[in-house]
Design a protein around this motif. Structure first.
Motif, short mmCIF file in Angstrom:
data_model
loop_
_atom_site.label_atom_id
_atom_site.label_comp_id
_atom_site.label_asym_id
_atom_site.label_seq_id
_atom_site.Cartn_x
_atom_site.Cartn_y
_atom_site.Cartn_z
N GLU A 140 0.77 -1.21 -0.07
CA GLU A 140 0.15 -0.05 0.06
C GLU A 140 0.71 1.25 -0.04
OE1 GLU A 140 -2.16 -1.08 3.48
OE2 GLU A 140 -3.91 -1.75 2.25
N LEU A 143 -4.50 -4.93 -4.89
CA LEU A 143 -3.42 -3.83 -5.49
C LEU A 143 -2.62 -4.59 -6.53
CD1 LEU A 143 -2.59 -1.77 -2.25
CD2 LEU A 143 -3.98 -1.06 -4.42
N TYR A 195 3.01 1.39 -3.43
CA TYR A 195 2.43 1.01 -4.62
C TYR A 195 2.84 1.84 -5.91
CZ TYR A 195 -1.40 -0.70 -7.48
OH TYR A 195 -2.14 -1.30 -8.43
#
Lengths: 307, 279
Positions: A80, A123, A83
């Motif tokens: 996260e 993701l 990313y």
């Protein structure tokens, strides 16, 4: 059963002694257990410290000049937080490498929500050329890592803190293929690590109460074994998904969740399957992706004409 | 204001309570908690204009513990200051307890959730900017670890704090020289931190992070004109317990029964010495 983290360290030593291109970079995590690799492969182990975006940048730089990087730290910080580095420096630059995380989902429960991570898998799945592996036992990581690590792509491996405890043979493990652990006719249970053991126990409990559950396990979710799922659903018509991942993964997920319980329904999906490479206006790129009156109408016709 | 001697006694009591808390919870960050306890003691007993009664006031001083993993030490100090009863701490790390291993705003007295490193200083830049815009007179303090300083977001925030001339902002760096896997200088050397902060345009004070008088002076002195202040606090990880000091494994080591007993003996001796053998 050996932990995934220990297997990671052992696999790095095994592969590193065969492949001089392998370089391991960590963010102040697993430093002790990787000393075997550091000694066996001198000059190819780096503890970069607490600076995850830079670790990913550096790993991309290593690959740019021909090395095979493995980046390792806690899931929320390496996915996260970093990313953009993964997306641009590996994805957009078409570079390859390996990201191995621990602490996905709520494995670090006692440390609170800052150390939880429910979106890492999602993701990484957004990225073209990504593979996403969620190994639930040592042999899964060892086998799949060796098959993937040096191939073109961004290879993400999420290591659960607790292995599921179910033994597989290396020959069971093929990139992009799921495993049917149990045949059934009433419903399909699809799951990923580490919930396989719970799902298996549930299937056995269901059998005792007269429900026949087919159990599918996916060590990899990208590529996803659609054939296995479709064959099973075609038979059972009922799907129960058990996953330690965020339920909020996009509109399709929301729609499917909203439709749970409705009689047979059909679905089409207009969304961004991959990044839209190439220049153009927003309208031009929209049309390419199907976001135009004719594109939407075509999808609508397809939907209405399907049996 | 507490006397120097009473403040020193509090530091020793906080150490013991922090160790007992971590032992009871079966988890926690021992070394970094002990390294920053004197800083927390001075902040909450001499510097911060905040109390349980004023925690809702717009003009209160703000403290954000960016090195959130040292939360057990913060819990002890907040309990002592009356933000919640000590008995609440019996639930630390228990199922469904709000007292988890990093600060959360569910706990009275905590301004900001932290845990992921590198967030405290940037958010404090925003808080200090807002306090100046609102003319509340509020001051903003944050505590960083020297391992944490490797996160690039800290240096972006350092640039912004100087750019906006935030003289109401103080960043304290708990320089205990160790992080989870060893010496910070060997993992990712961030020194010389004083020169780095000066180069970014901050006023800098370097102090012994266990000298309560020096900490008081550094944290209460007026800021340099139009500059945020960095207090580089030289500390010892595991401070106050002989076998924990400067040993990296105590980053998140939990004392056994025997180790807690030995620590109790050492801290009791220090308290007795401070009281002139009155115990």
């Amino acid at each position: 059963m050996k932990t995934l983290r220990l297997e990671f360290a052992d696999t790095m030593s095994e592969v590193g002694q065969c492949d001089p291109r392998l370089v391991v970079m960590v963010g102040d995590i697993s430093h002790g257990i990787l000393q075997g690799f550091a000694k066996a492969c001198p000059g190819r182990y780096y503890n970069i410290g607490i600076c995850e975006p830079t670790i990913v940048n550096m790993a991309a730089g290593l690959n740019k000049v021909g090395l095979v990087p493995v980046v390792h730290t806690i899931a929320p910080f390496i996915t996260e937080r970093a990313y953009e580095q993964i997306k641009l420096d590996f994805g957009y630059q078409h570079l390859s490498g390996n990201i191995v995380s621990v602490g996905g989902s709520f494995d670090y429960a006692q440390l609170g929500c800052s150390h939880h991570c429910y979106t890492d898998v999602s993701l990484l799945c957004h990225l073209k050329r990504a593979t996403v592996t969620i190994p639930g036992s040592p042999v899964e990581f060892n086998t799949l890592f060796k098959k993937l690590y040096a191939t073109d792509g961004i290879h993400y491996y999420r290591l659960p803190e607790r292995p599921h405890g179910i033994e597989f043979a290396a020959s069971d493990l093929v990139p992009g293929r799921g495993i049917r652990l149990r045949e059934g006719s009433d419903l399909t249970i699809a799951t990923i690590a580490p919930q396989l053991s719970n799902a298996l126990a549930a299937a056995e409990r269901l059998a005792a109460s007269g429900l026949s559950a087919e159990l599918l396990y996916f060590p990899m979710v990208k590529p996803f074994d659609q054939e296995l799922l479709r064959a099973s659903l075609g038979k059972t018509k009922r799907l129960l998904v058990v996953e330690e991942l965020s339920a909020h993964d996009g509109l399709l997920n929301l729609c499917l969740r909203a439709a749970i319980g409705l009689p047979g329904f059909s679905v089409r999906h207009l969304a961004l399957q991959d990044f839209l490479h190439g220049y153009g206006t927003h309208e031009e790129l929209s049309e390419r992706a199907g976001f135009s009156p004719q594109g939407i109408a075509k999808s609508a016709h397809d939907l209405c004409s399907s049996p | 204001m507490l006397s120097d001697r009473d403040l020193a006694l509090k530091s020793l009591q906080y150490r013991l309570q922090t160790l007992e808390l971590i032992h009871s919870a079966g988890a926690g960050h021992t070394g970094g908690g002990l390294s920053c306890l004197d800083i927390l003691n001075v902040l909450y007993n001499r510097i911060l204009r905040v109390s349980p009664e004023t925690f809702g006031d717009a003009a209160r001083d703000r403290y954000v513990q960016s090195k959130g993993h040292a939360v057990e030490a913060l819990y002890v100090v907040l309990a002592d200051r009356g933000f919640f009863p000590f008995s609440d701490l019996e639930t630390v790390c228990h199922y469904e307890s709000d007292y988890v291993g990093h600060p959360t705003r569910k706990i009275p007295g905590i301004e900001q959730n932290t845990g992921a490193l590198g967030h405290g200083l940037p958010i404090c830049v925003g808080m200090a900017l807002a306090a100046r815009m609102d003319r509340t007179g509020s001051r903003v303090f944050t505590l960083l670890g020297d391992g944490e300083i490797a996160e690039g977001s800290n240096w972006e925030a350092a640039m912004a704090g100087a750019h906006y001339k935030l003289s109401n902002l103080t960043a304290i760096v708990d320089c205990n020289t160790l992080q989870i896997s060893g010496h910070t200088s060997q993992v990712m050397n961030s020194e010389p931190l004083d020169e780095k902060f000066r180069a970014f345009g901050w006023g800098v004070r370097v102090v012994d992070g266990h000298d309560l008088a020096a900490l008081t002076e550094a944290l209460s002195g007026p800021a340099e004109a139009d500059k945020p202040t960095a207090v580089i606090a030289r500390t010892i990880k595991g401070r106050g317990v002989s076998f924990m000091e400067n040993v990296a494994k105590w980053h998140h080591g939990v004392p056994s029964d025997a180790e807690l007993a030995q620590a109790r003996t050492e801290i009791a001796a220090a308290i007795a010495a401070l009281k002139g053998g009155a115990l």
